[in-house]
Motif scaffolding. Structure first.
Motif, PDB file in Angstrom:
ATOM      1  N   HIS A  63      -7.614   3.148  -4.652  1.00  0.00           N
ATOM      2  CA  HIS A  63      -8.851   2.971  -3.891  1.00  0.00           C
ATOM      3  C   HIS A  63      -9.217   4.301  -3.240  1.00  0.00           C
ATOM      4  N   ARG A  64     -10.504   4.616  -3.250  1.00  0.00           N
ATOM      5  CA  ARG A  64     -11.005   5.826  -2.596  1.00  0.00           C
ATOM      6  C   ARG A  64     -12.233   5.456  -1.766  1.00  0.00           C
ATOM      7  N   ALA A  65     -12.278   5.971  -0.532  1.00  0.00           N
ATOM      8  CA  ALA A  65     -13.434   5.755   0.341  1.00  0.00           C
ATOM      9  C   ALA A  65     -14.106   7.090   0.619  1.00  0.00           C
ATOM     10  N   TYR A  66     -15.431   7.061   0.649  1.00  0.00           N
ATOM     11  CA  TYR A  66     -16.248   8.254   0.862  1.00  0.00           C
ATOM     12  C   TYR A  66     -17.252   7.989   1.976  1.00  0.00           C
ATOM     13  N   LEU A  70     -14.454  12.628   0.603  1.00  0.00           N
ATOM     14  CA  LEU A  70     -13.347  11.678   0.525  1.00  0.00           C
ATOM     15  C   LEU A  70     -12.747  11.532   1.921  1.00  0.00           C
ATOM     16  N   VAL A  71     -12.728  10.320   2.458  1.00  0.00           N
ATOM     17  CA  VAL A  71     -12.216  10.095   3.811  1.00  0.00           C
ATOM     18  C   VAL A  71     -10.929   9.275   3.825  1.00  0.00           C
ATOM     19  N   ALA A  72     -10.627   8.599   2.712  1.00  0.00           N
ATOM     20  CA  ALA A  72      -9.398   7.801   2.645  1.00  0.00           C
ATOM     21  C   ALA A  72      -9.086   7.488   1.186  1.00  0.00           C
ATOM     22  N   HIS A  73      -7.791   7.336   0.902  1.00  0.00           N
ATOM     23  CA  HIS A  73      -7.388   6.827  -0.409  1.00  0.00           C
ATOM     24  C   HIS A  73      -6.000   6.228  -0.301  1.00  0.00           C
ATOM     25  N   CYS A  74      -5.714   5.293  -1.203  1.00  0.00           N
ATOM     26  CA  CYS A  74      -4.395   4.671  -1.254  1.00  0.00           C
ATOM     27  C   CYS A  74      -4.192   4.022  -2.610  1.00  0.00           C
ATOM     28  N   ARG A  75      -2.918   3.789  -2.906  1.00  0.00           N
ATOM     29  CA  ARG A  75      -2.538   2.962  -4.049  1.00  0.00           C
ATOM     30  C   ARG A  75      -2.234   1.584  -3.483  1.00  0.00           C
ATOM     31  N   ARG A  76      -2.745   0.553  -4.143  1.00  0.00           N
ATOM     32  CA  ARG A  76      -2.465  -0.816  -3.703  1.00  0.00           C
ATOM     33  C   ARG A  76      -1.960  -1.611  -4.890  1.00  0.00           C
ATOM     34  N   SER A  77      -0.825  -2.272  -4.720  1.00  0.00           N
ATOM     35  CA  SER A  77      -0.263  -3.126  -5.760  1.00  0.00           C
ATOM     36  C   SER A  77      -0.431  -4.573  -5.361  1.00  0.00           C
ATOM     37  N   GLY A  78      -0.791  -5.385  -6.356  1.00  0.00           N
ATOM     38  CA  GLY A  78      -0.976  -6.794  -6.088  1.00  0.00           C
ATOM     39  C   GLY A  78      -0.508  -7.655  -7.243  1.00  0.00           C
ATOM     40  N   TRP A 113       0.872  -1.173   0.000  1.00  0.00           N
ATOM     41  CA  TRP A 113       0.000   0.000   0.000  1.00  0.00           C
ATOM     42  C   TRP A 113       0.907   1.220   0.000  1.00  0.00           C
ATOM     43  N   ASP A 114       0.634   2.155  -0.888  1.00  0.00           N
ATOM     44  CA  ASP A 114       1.427   3.378  -0.965  1.00  0.00           C
ATOM     45  C   ASP A 114       0.498   4.577  -0.915  1.00  0.00           C
ATOM     46  N   GLU A 115       1.081   5.715  -0.534  1.00  0.00           N
ATOM     47  CA  GLU A 115       0.351   6.983  -0.538  1.00  0.00           C
ATOM     48  C   GLU A 115      -1.001   6.864   0.185  1.00  0.00           C
ATOM     49  N   VAL A 116      -0.975   6.256   1.347  1.00  0.00           N
ATOM     50  CA  VAL A 116      -2.189   6.109   2.163  1.00  0.00           C
ATOM     51  C   VAL A 116      -2.482   7.448   2.825  1.00  0.00           C
ATOM     52  N   ARG A 117      -3.692   7.945   2.633  1.00  0.00           N
ATOM     53  CA  ARG A 117      -4.076   9.242   3.189  1.00  0.00           C
ATOM     54  C   ARG A 117      -5.491   9.178   3.756  1.00  0.00           C
ATOM     55  N   PHE A 118      -5.724   9.988   4.788  1.00  0.00           N
ATOM     56  CA  PHE A 118      -7.029  10.103   5.444  1.00  0.00           C
ATOM     57  C   PHE A 118      -7.394  11.581   5.545  1.00  0.00           C
ATOM     58  N   PRO A 119      -7.939  12.172   4.487  1.00  0.00           N
ATOM     59  CA  PRO A 119      -8.193  13.615   4.490  1.00  0.00           C
ATOM     60  C   PRO A 119      -9.289  14.067   5.452  1.00  0.00           C
ATOM     61  N   LYS A 120     -10.201  13.192   5.830  1.00  0.00           N
ATOM     62  CA  LYS A 120     -11.246  13.522   6.805  1.00  0.00           C
ATOM     63  C   LYS A 120     -11.481  12.311   7.693  1.00  0.00           C
TER      64      LYS A 120
END
Length: 153
Positions: free
Chosen positions: A127-130, A136-144, A87-94
């Motif tokens: 991925h983006r969560a609302y 927008l409350v969360a987002h991240c890049r996920r590699s698999g 997981w990269d660039e994990v952020r929680f803006p709200k």
């Protein structure tokens, strides 16, 4: 199998996942306890009411991350994933609060063949969560590492 094979995915493809989840106090307290996270922001209502800008407990961000990715699995990697690579660039803006309802979107942002595994490829999702208000409350890049469609014999 609900997930997609690596070779079925396209860069720019977006999934608006139908699963939504309303977060409960039990979710937050149990996750925080199971992960040994004693942060007052997740467990102490009085502290949050009088000492924080939020006025109430906030949902544990590690739970938010896990939920965001978990909601995406059924449409994207269920039955076709080999391994989560990171997981990269994990952020929680709200923040999220008890009673908020989360929905998630996922976008395929990169695809590349595996150099060491010809029957697999590496996919990167954004991925983006609302919350229920569309914030927008969360987002991240996920590699698999993802399986390619098996070749017919």
């Amino acid at each position: 199998m609900a997930g997609k094979w690596f070779d079925e995915l396209k860069v720019g493809e977006t999934f608006d996942h139908p699963i939504r989840r309303t977060l409960t106090e039990t979710d937050n307290v149990l996750f925080s306890a199971m992960t040994h996270n004693p942060a007052l922001l997740h467990l102490d209502e009085e502290y949050c009411r009088t000492e924080t800008e939020f006025g109430q407990r906030i949902v544990n961000s590690a739970f938010t991350l896990g939920l965001m990715v978990g909601i995406s699995i059924g449409d994207t990697t269920l039955g076709t994933a080999v391994a989560n690579l990171g997981w990269d660039e994990v952020r929680f803006p709200k923040p999220l609060f008890h009673g908020d309802t989360v929905h998630v979107t996922s976008e395929v942002i990169e695809l590349r063949d595996s150099k060491s595994r010809p029957d697999q490829g590496i996919v990167t999702f954004l991925h983006r969560a609302y919350n229920q208000h569309g914030d927008l409350v969360a987002h991240c890049r996920r590699s698999g590492l993802q399986r390619k469609r098996p070749q017919s014999v």
